[in-house]
Design a protein around this motif. Structure first.
Motif, PDB file in Angstrom:
ATOM      1  N   GLU A 117       0.920  -1.199   0.016  1.00 34.07           N
ATOM      2  CA  GLU A 117      -0.036   0.035  -0.130  1.00 34.07           C
ATOM      3  C   GLU A 117       0.783   1.265  -0.066  1.00 34.07           C
ATOM      4  OE1 GLU A 117       0.200  -2.254   2.336  1.00 34.07           O
ATOM      5  OE2 GLU A 117       0.704  -1.290   4.194  1.00 34.07           O
ATOM      6  N   GLU A 118       1.939   1.027   0.711  1.00 32.43           N
ATOM      7  CA  GLU A 118       2.975   2.427   0.884  1.00 32.43           C
ATOM      8  C   GLU A 118       3.390   2.689  -0.613  1.00 32.43           C
ATOM      9  OE1 GLU A 118       6.100   2.047   3.498  1.00 32.43           O
ATOM     10  OE2 GLU A 118       4.772   1.613   5.135  1.00 32.43           O
ATOM     11  N   ALA A 119       3.841   1.897  -1.448  1.00 28.32           N
ATOM     12  CA  ALA A 119       4.319   1.811  -2.719  1.00 28.32           C
ATOM     13  C   ALA A 119       3.312   2.514  -3.698  1.00 28.32           C
ATOM     14  CB  ALA A 119       4.875   0.544  -3.193  1.00 28.32           C
ATOM     15  N   GLU A 120       1.990   1.936  -3.538  1.00 35.06           N
ATOM     16  CA  GLU A 120       1.005   2.470  -4.379  1.00 35.06           C
ATOM     17  C   GLU A 120       0.705   3.759  -4.330  1.00 35.06           C
ATOM     18  OE1 GLU A 120      -2.831  -0.190  -4.159  1.00 35.06           O
ATOM     19  OE2 GLU A 120      -1.463  -1.956  -4.347  1.00 35.06           O
ATOM     20  N   GLN A 121       0.808   4.272  -2.871  1.00 32.47           N
ATOM     21  CA  GLN A 121       0.570   5.512  -2.475  1.00 32.47           C
ATOM     22  C   GLN A 121       1.422   6.451  -3.184  1.00 32.47           C
ATOM     23  OE1 GLN A 121       0.374   5.747   1.835  1.00 32.47           O
ATOM     24  NE2 GLN A 121      -1.572   4.795   1.656  1.00 32.47           N
ATOM     25  N   LYS A 122       2.581   6.037  -3.386  1.00 30.53           N
ATOM     26  CA  LYS A 122       3.647   7.005  -3.953  1.00 30.53           C
ATOM     27  C   LYS A 122       3.385   6.762  -5.508  1.00 30.53           C
ATOM     28  CE  LYS A 122       6.959   6.522  -0.396  1.00 30.53           C
ATOM     29  NZ  LYS A 122       8.373   5.826   0.112  1.00 30.53           N
ATOM     30  N   GLY A 123       2.473   6.197  -6.104  1.00 31.87           N
ATOM     31  CA  GLY A 123       2.325   6.130  -7.636  1.00 31.87           C
ATOM     32  C   GLY A 123       3.021   5.076  -8.339  1.00 31.87           C
ATOM     33  N   CYS A 124       3.627   4.057  -7.303  1.00 34.67           N
ATOM     34  CA  CYS A 124       4.711   3.033  -8.144  1.00 34.67           C
ATOM     35  C   CYS A 124       3.578   1.765  -8.763  1.00 34.67           C
ATOM     36  CB  CYS A 124       5.431   2.378  -6.864  1.00 34.67           C
ATOM     37  SG  CYS A 124       6.818   3.278  -6.428  1.00 34.67           S
ATOM     38  N   LYS A 125       4.153   1.660  -9.889  1.00 28.39           N
ATOM     39  CA  LYS A 125       3.339   0.615 -10.551  1.00 28.39           C
ATOM     40  C   LYS A 125       4.162  -0.814 -11.148  1.00 28.39           C
ATOM     41  CE  LYS A 125       1.109   2.797 -13.761  1.00 28.39           C
ATOM     42  NZ  LYS A 125       0.410   3.446 -14.829  1.00 28.39           N
ATOM     43  N   PHE A 126       5.427  -0.188 -11.452  1.00 26.12           N
ATOM     44  CA  PHE A 126       6.271  -1.300 -12.290  1.00 26.12           C
ATOM     45  C   PHE A 126       6.997  -1.692 -10.915  1.00 26.12           C
ATOM     46  CE2 PHE A 126       6.633   2.102 -15.678  1.00 26.12           C
ATOM     47  CZ  PHE A 126       5.776   1.487 -16.583  1.00 26.12           C
ATOM     48  N   VAL A 127       7.268  -1.126  -9.824  1.00 30.23           N
ATOM     49  CA  VAL A 127       7.939  -2.059  -8.636  1.00 30.23           C
ATOM     50  C   VAL A 127       7.067  -2.997  -8.279  1.00 30.23           C
ATOM     51  CG1 VAL A 127       8.647  -1.567  -6.463  1.00 30.23           C
ATOM     52  CG2 VAL A 127       9.411   0.150  -8.276  1.00 30.23           C
ATOM     53  N   GLN A 128       5.720  -2.765  -8.311  1.00 27.58           N
ATOM     54  CA  GLN A 128       4.931  -3.843  -7.536  1.00 27.58           C
ATOM     55  C   GLN A 128       4.713  -4.961  -8.533  1.00 27.58           C
ATOM     56  OE1 GLN A 128       5.294  -2.395  -4.678  1.00 27.58           O
ATOM     57  NE2 GLN A 128       3.576  -3.355  -4.112  1.00 27.58           N
ATOM     58  N   GLY A 129       4.660  -4.933  -9.664  1.00 27.76           N
ATOM     59  CA  GLY A 129       4.738  -5.968 -10.609  1.00 27.76           C
ATOM     60  C   GLY A 129       6.108  -6.501 -10.809  1.00 27.76           C
ATOM     61  N   TRP A 130       7.099  -6.000 -10.633  1.00 24.86           N
ATOM     62  CA  TRP A 130       8.548  -6.574 -10.358  1.00 24.86           C
ATOM     63  C   TRP A 130       8.623  -7.423  -9.351  1.00 24.86           C
ATOM     64  CZ3 TRP A 130      12.408  -8.135 -13.292  1.00 24.86           C
ATOM     65  CH2 TRP A 130      13.481  -8.365 -12.793  1.00 24.86           C
ATOM     66  N   VAL A 131       8.406  -6.826  -8.075  1.00 19.95           N
ATOM     67  CA  VAL A 131       8.538  -7.751  -6.680  1.00 19.95           C
ATOM     68  C   VAL A 131       7.642  -8.840  -6.809  1.00 19.95           C
ATOM     69  CG1 VAL A 131       9.933  -5.634  -5.551  1.00 19.95           C
ATOM     70  CG2 VAL A 131       7.446  -6.028  -5.398  1.00 19.95           C
ATOM     71  N   SER A 132       6.589  -8.991  -7.557  1.00 25.86           N
ATOM     72  CA  SER A 132       5.640 -10.000  -7.443  1.00 25.86           C
ATOM     73  C   SER A 132       6.380 -11.215  -8.037  1.00 25.86           C
ATOM     74  CB  SER A 132       4.166  -9.741  -8.173  1.00 25.86           C
ATOM     75  OG  SER A 132       4.656  -9.726  -9.647  1.00 25.86           O
ATOM     76  N   ILE A 133       7.491 -11.178  -8.365  1.00 27.39           N
ATOM     77  CA  ILE A 133       8.102 -12.334  -8.487  1.00 27.39           C
ATOM     78  C   ILE A 133       8.440 -13.142  -7.171  1.00 27.39           C
ATOM     79  CG2 ILE A 133      10.649 -13.099  -9.078  1.00 27.39           C
ATOM     80  CD1 ILE A 133      10.925 -11.007 -11.151  1.00 27.39           C
ATOM     81  N   LEU A 134       8.303 -12.354  -6.182  1.00 32.83           N
ATOM     82  CA  LEU A 134       8.586 -12.995  -4.941  1.00 32.83           C
ATOM     83  C   LEU A 134       7.178 -13.283  -4.023  1.00 32.83           C
ATOM     84  CD1 LEU A 134      11.467 -10.675  -3.301  1.00 32.83           C
ATOM     85  CD2 LEU A 134      11.508 -13.136  -4.171  1.00 32.83           C
ATOM     86  N   SER A 135       6.022 -13.187  -4.504  1.00 34.92           N
ATOM     87  CA  SER A 135       4.755 -13.449  -4.037  1.00 34.92           C
ATOM     88  C   SER A 135       4.597 -14.953  -3.329  1.00 34.92           C
ATOM     89  CB  SER A 135       3.519 -13.180  -5.195  1.00 34.92           C
ATOM     90  OG  SER A 135       3.649 -11.898  -5.434  1.00 34.92           O
ATOM     91  N   SER A 136       4.896 -15.974  -4.061  1.00 40.07           N
ATOM     92  CA  SER A 136       4.859 -16.972  -3.459  1.00 40.07           C
ATOM     93  C   SER A 136       6.031 -17.280  -2.123  1.00 40.07           C
ATOM     94  CB  SER A 136       5.031 -18.219  -4.340  1.00 40.07           C
ATOM     95  OG  SER A 136       6.290 -18.239  -4.869  1.00 40.07           O
ATOM     96  N   ALA A 137       7.039 -16.688  -2.183  1.00 42.87           N
ATOM     97  CA  ALA A 137       8.236 -16.858  -1.435  1.00 42.87           C
ATOM     98  C   ALA A 137       7.497 -16.119  -0.088  1.00 42.87           C
ATOM     99  CB  ALA A 137       9.449 -16.361  -1.653  1.00 42.87           C
TER     100      ALA A 137
END
Ligand SMILES: [Zn+2]
Length: 212
Positions: A117-137
């Motif tokens: 939610e913090e990254a979203e508030q700053k308007g980040c979109k690419f970062v969230q998609g990129w770090v989702s590589i780690l979602s299952s971990a």
């Protein structure tokens, strides 16, 4: 302006402190091409500079840096695969004999994944998609450490990021082939920016060990 001036002064000091035979050295480096002995996948974090930590010289390390030192799984679709292209260049183009994934403590990218939610508030979109590589971990860490504090969860995810990247490296066929031929080794390392200590993942025992 102060920052830029500081950087330019750093450049001037760098030029002044070049060894007397620098012309010959630079010429030899260009003539011989690059033959780095390792590709390092590190975070873009300004506090973790592999060249400084490992006292590397030009030509020693083929550096790949991105948010949270991640390797995506091999994907056929899409065009702009920056990290995969760098890996391909290092392995197929330069025949590097080692790939080191260097994780680190207090990673902002991992923080962004845990506190989306913090990254979203700053308007980040690419970062969230990129770090989702780690979602299952991340889900695995939450399931195995249900009572962990946010700090403990973050440290566990940071170390897991190294393991996920190591696993994803093996999804590239040319990496698997070279590993089988024993011409390429993968390494998982972790640097704690608070203590400046390095840990190495020991796959035989399944945990990270501090380097003495
Ligand atoms: Zn980081």
């Amino acid at each position: 302006m102060e920052t830029i001036e500081h950087m330019l002064n750093g450049y001037r000091a760098f030029r002044e402190n070049m060894p007397d035979d620098h012309q010959e050295r630079l010429h030899a480096m260009v003539e011989a091409g690059q033959h780095p002995k390792a590709a390092v996948i590190a975070c873009s974090d300004s506090r973790v500079d592999p060249a400084l930590v490992f006292r590397a010289e030009p030509g020693d390390i083929f550096m790949i840096r991105n948010v949270a030192n991640l390797v995506p799984p091999m994907e056929e679709e899409g065009t702009f695969h920056g990290t995969s292209a760098s890996l391909e260049f290092a392995v197929l183009g330069l025949d590097v004999p080692n790939i080191i994934v260097l994780g680190h403590a207090h990673c902002g990218g991992i923080h962004a994944m845990i506190r989306g939610e913090e990254a979203e508030q700053k308007g980040c979109k690419f970062v969230q998609g990129w770090v989702s590589i780690l979602s299952s971990a991340h889900r695995r860490v939450l399931a195995t450490m249900p009572d962990a504090t946010i700090e403990e969860t973050q440290r566990a995810c940071e170390r897991n990021a190294v393991l996920v990247s190591l696993e994803n490296l093996t999804t590239f066929p040319w990496i698997r082939e070279r590993m089988a031929a024993k011409t390429l080794k993968l390494h998982g390392w972790f640097f704690d920016i608070e203590t400046a200590q390095l840990e190495i993942y020991n796959s035989k025992v399944g945990h990270f060990e501090t380097v003495e």
